[in-house]
Motif scaffolding. Structure first.
Motif, PDB file in Angstrom:
ATOM      1  N   LEU A 148      10.441  11.151  -3.305  1.00 50.30           N
ATOM      2  CA  LEU A 148       9.425  10.409  -3.922  1.00 50.30           C
ATOM      3  C   LEU A 148       9.853   8.791  -3.901  1.00 50.30           C
ATOM      4  CD1 LEU A 148       6.626   9.701  -5.541  1.00 50.30           C
ATOM      5  CD2 LEU A 148       7.993  10.653  -7.345  1.00 50.30           C
ATOM      6  N   VAL A 149      11.002   8.607  -4.753  1.00 46.06           N
ATOM      7  CA  VAL A 149      11.434   7.259  -4.815  1.00 46.06           C
ATOM      8  C   VAL A 149      11.856   6.677  -3.551  1.00 46.06           C
ATOM      9  CG1 VAL A 149      13.505   5.837  -5.686  1.00 46.06           C
ATOM     10  CG2 VAL A 149      12.261   7.760  -7.125  1.00 46.06           C
ATOM     11  N   THR A 150      12.365   7.071  -2.611  1.00 47.45           N
ATOM     12  CA  THR A 150      12.490   6.647  -1.309  1.00 47.45           C
ATOM     13  C   THR A 150      11.273   6.205  -0.533  1.00 47.45           C
ATOM     14  OG1 THR A 150      14.597   7.947  -0.839  1.00 47.45           O
ATOM     15  CG2 THR A 150      13.597   7.110   0.913  1.00 47.45           C
ATOM     16  N   GLU A 151      10.391   7.076  -0.697  1.00 37.15           N
ATOM     17  CA  GLU A 151       9.109   6.606  -0.102  1.00 37.15           C
ATOM     18  C   GLU A 151       8.468   5.347  -0.684  1.00 37.15           C
ATOM     19  OE1 GLU A 151       4.727   8.574   0.860  1.00 37.15           O
ATOM     20  OE2 GLU A 151       6.409   9.842   1.098  1.00 37.15           O
ATOM     21  N   ALA A 152       8.644   5.570  -1.916  1.00 40.76           N
ATOM     22  CA  ALA A 152       8.047   4.088  -2.764  1.00 40.76           C
ATOM     23  C   ALA A 152       8.868   3.116  -2.233  1.00 40.76           C
ATOM     24  CB  ALA A 152       8.370   4.335  -4.550  1.00 40.76           C
ATOM     25  N   MET A 153      10.051   2.966  -1.933  1.00 43.82           N
ATOM     26  CA  MET A 153      11.133   1.884  -1.862  1.00 43.82           C
ATOM     27  C   MET A 153      10.532   1.468  -0.207  1.00 43.82           C
ATOM     28  SD  MET A 153      14.479   2.649  -3.870  1.00 43.82           S
ATOM     29  CE  MET A 153      14.980   1.063  -4.509  1.00 43.82           C
ATOM     30  N   SER A 154      10.451   2.571   0.530  1.00 45.86           N
ATOM     31  CA  SER A 154      10.222   2.299   2.000  1.00 45.86           C
ATOM     32  C   SER A 154       8.873   1.325   2.393  1.00 45.86           C
ATOM     33  CB  SER A 154      10.081   3.684   2.702  1.00 45.86           C
ATOM     34  OG  SER A 154       8.738   4.082   2.517  1.00 45.86           O
ATOM     35  N   ARG A 155       7.981   1.285   1.510  1.00 45.50           N
ATOM     36  CA  ARG A 155       6.949   0.581   1.495  1.00 45.50           C
ATOM     37  C   ARG A 155       6.996  -1.052   1.515  1.00 45.50           C
ATOM     38  NH1 ARG A 155       2.122   3.788  -1.960  1.00 45.50           N
ATOM     39  NH2 ARG A 155       2.321   5.762  -0.708  1.00 45.50           N
ATOM     40  N   HIS A 156       8.286  -1.207   0.874  1.00 46.57           N
ATOM     41  CA  HIS A 156       8.773  -2.692   0.992  1.00 46.57           C
ATOM     42  C   HIS A 156      10.051  -2.792   1.843  1.00 46.57           C
ATOM     43  CE1 HIS A 156       6.179  -3.256  -2.644  1.00 46.57           C
ATOM     44  NE2 HIS A 156       6.418  -2.106  -2.941  1.00 46.57           N
ATOM     45  N   LEU A 157      10.785  -1.815   2.082  1.00 48.23           N
ATOM     46  CA  LEU A 157      11.878  -1.991   2.906  1.00 48.23           C
ATOM     47  C   LEU A 157      11.924  -1.295   4.265  1.00 48.23           C
ATOM     48  CD1 LEU A 157      14.660  -1.696   0.030  1.00 48.23           C
ATOM     49  CD2 LEU A 157      14.173  -3.728   1.179  1.00 48.23           C
ATOM     50  N   GLY A 158      10.907  -0.571   4.463  1.00 44.63           N
ATOM     51  CA  GLY A 158      10.930  -0.108   5.688  1.00 44.63           C
ATOM     52  C   GLY A 158      11.966   1.107   6.004  1.00 44.63           C
ATOM     53  N   ASP A 159      12.322   1.071   7.175  1.00 41.36           N
ATOM     54  CA  ASP A 159      13.470   2.177   7.523  1.00 41.36           C
ATOM     55  C   ASP A 159      14.910   1.778   6.892  1.00 41.36           C
ATOM     56  OD1 ASP A 159      11.513   3.972   8.916  1.00 41.36           O
ATOM     57  OD2 ASP A 159      11.684   2.771  10.510  1.00 41.36           O
ATOM     58  N   ARG A 160      15.060   0.662   6.173  1.00 38.80           N
ATOM     59  CA  ARG A 160      16.222   0.027   5.667  1.00 38.80           C
ATOM     60  C   ARG A 160      16.589   0.708   4.103  1.00 38.80           C
ATOM     61  NH1 ARG A 160      18.386  -3.587   8.941  1.00 38.80           N
ATOM     62  NH2 ARG A 160      20.088  -4.178   7.765  1.00 38.80           N
ATOM     63  N   VAL A 161      15.557   1.684   4.023  1.00 34.61           N
ATOM     64  CA  VAL A 161      16.008   2.607   2.731  1.00 34.61           C
ATOM     65  C   VAL A 161      16.093   4.218   3.415  1.00 34.61           C
ATOM     66  CG1 VAL A 161      13.623   2.670   1.958  1.00 34.61           C
ATOM     67  CG2 VAL A 161      15.080   3.460   0.649  1.00 34.61           C
ATOM     68  N   ILE A 162      17.160   4.789   2.787  1.00 37.40           N
ATOM     69  CA  ILE A 162      17.460   6.005   3.330  1.00 37.40           C
ATOM     70  C   ILE A 162      17.758   6.746   2.102  1.00 37.40           C
ATOM     71  CG2 ILE A 162      18.970   7.427   4.740  1.00 37.40           C
ATOM     72  CD1 ILE A 162      19.391   5.156   6.373  1.00 37.40           C
TER      73      ILE A 162
END
Length: 445
Positions: A148-162
């Motif tokens: 859930l947290v990764t998906e929230a952050m991916s909305r701002h960092l794209g694929d650079r969050v894993i």
């Protein structure tokens, strides 16, 4: 190379630093910055790290700060390992849920939703700061609920969050060991969401060895998941579920065991770690020895109520050594050095699972190189698993919508739609109960 660890005063940070000390290759991490809101905890962890580094040539330099922007500037990698509300908040999550007769575990059910609702706004702020202050950095998310947290952050960092988790890795290694295979040589067909996935195959030299395991009751019942779920249920599934699925498959029994326990897991850890950090206030205390002793107790009591419910006994010694720090190091090496690796990670779906949209974060084997993590093709989930995955992902989306809008009605919807919360009225009471104990949920109106 600079690594910033957010939540740098957290108890498990020495595991990460210990892994870094084993890396002697080119392009390794040379500078570690610990960030935390609690200066006392930062000092305690820094003392443990200093003892770990003693006698290690060219050990990564460690600095600590309570200034988030300073910590992020110039970072090559950022580890997010924050715990909004601390362990006291986790204990409150458990207590409020159990009072309503539902699960309060920190990533599953009502507890996971509550934790997500207060964590997502903070995680989103961090993602925005990383995008602004360290746009070339890779963010590796340890923070739960990890998917859930990764998906929230991916909305701002794209694929650079894993996102990373050690549960699938540990499961795959246990299966490989019981089959007599080298875990490093085995291909693990694992798919799902974080803490909601299944091993459907384990290939060694091109041959799927999982059918052999499922056909042998002795082998199947000899390791953690066989003891936890029972041989008959695993053979019915035709797969080996992540241990966290015990909360779904044996929910009533687990809730009852948690209600009867002397302390919830969060309350136990809060007390245990408070003692550790209090001990570290003594400048003469043996920091590394105290940390090792506390960690051993923590690992040995992991999911104790679930194992008691299943009659599974104590954890095996091989399962007491953690593992997420090794996944993190392998991930960094693959990206920084373009050393291709296959790791089970939390990433955006793309076209991997047809039941979910492209932006949904899933947990699957990925090929990792200098360009990041690329999910590998996966066969469709069977109906029972697909239904559970899509239902829980829908709940995660409601949590994200509630966090973005501040809507109490959306928060109620998130609780009510979760498979482990069986009543809209219970959902309403949960929202009110959590708002009373968590100042961080005052935004829900």
């Amino acid at each position: 190379m600079k690594l910033t660890i957010l939540g740098g005063g957290g108890f498990r940070v020495p595991l990460v630093y210990g892994a870094l000390l084993t890396d002697r290759g080119e392009g390794r991490v040379t500078d570690v910055v610990l960030h935390d809101l609690d200066a006392g905890r930062l000092q305690a962890v820094a003392r443990v790290l200093a003892k770990q580094a003693a006698g290690v040539p060219d050990a990564p330099a460690v600095t600590a700060t309570t200034d988030l922007d300073d910590a992020l500037r110039g970072a090559d990698f950022v580890f997010s390992a924050i715990r909004v509300g601390g362990l006291e908040g986790r204990a409150d999550d458990e207590r409020v849920a159990l009072a309503e007769g539902v699960l309060g575990q920190e990533t599953v059910g009502a507890g996971g939703i509550a934790y997500g609702l207060r964590t997502v706004p903070v995680a989103v702020d961090i993602a925005r700061r990383v995008a602004r202050l360290a746009p070339d950095a890779w963010l590796i998310n340890f923070t739960n609920p990890a998917g859930l947290v990764t998906e929230a952050m991916s909305r701002h960092l794209g694929d650079r969050v894993i996102g990373i988790c050690d549960s699938p890795v540990g499961l795959g290694r246990r299966i490989a060991r019981v089959l007599g295979a080298d875990p490093n040589e085995a291909w693990i067909d694992y798919v799902g969401l974080n803490h909601l996935g299944w091993v459907r195959g384990l290939r060694v030299a091109g041959r799927d060895e999982l059918p052999r395991l499922l056909a042998d009751p002795g082998l199947l019942g000899s390791f953690e998941e066989g003891k936890l779920f029972g041989v008959d249920w695993l053979r019915s599934l035709g797969a080996i579920p992540n241990e966290y699925l015990h909360y779904y498959y044996f929910n009533r029994e687990t809730v009852r065991a948690y209600q009867q326990a002397e302390k919830t897991r969060g309350a136990f850890l809060a007390g245990q770690q408070a003692r550790f950090y209090e001990e570290m206030r003594d400048p003469d205390a043996a920091a590394l020895a105290a940390w090792d002793r506390t960690r051993a107790e923590r690992e040995a009591t992991y999911m104790a109520e679930n194992r008691e419910t299943a009659g599974a006994g104590d954890r095996d010694a091989d399962d007491l050594s953690g593992g997420y720090e090794k996944v993190a190091l392998a991930l960094m090496r693959a990206i920084a050095r373009d050393e291709r690796a296959t790791l089970i990670l939390n990433v955006r779906n793309g076209s991997t699972l047809g039941a979910l949209d492209a932006d949904a974060v899933i947990e699957v084997p990925c090929l990792v190189d200098a360009n990041g993590a690329h999910p590998m093709a996966a066969a469709p989930l069977p109906g029972h698993a697909a239904g559970l995955v899509t239902a829980v992902k829908a709940v995660e989306r409601e949590v994200l919508a509630a966090a973005e809008s501040g809507s109490r009605a959306m928060a109620v919807k998130a609780f009510a739609l979760h498979p482990l919360v069986d009543s809209v009225n219970v959902a309403r009471r949960l929202v009110e109960g959590y708002r009373e104990v968590h100042p961080g949920l005052a935004y829900l109106r």
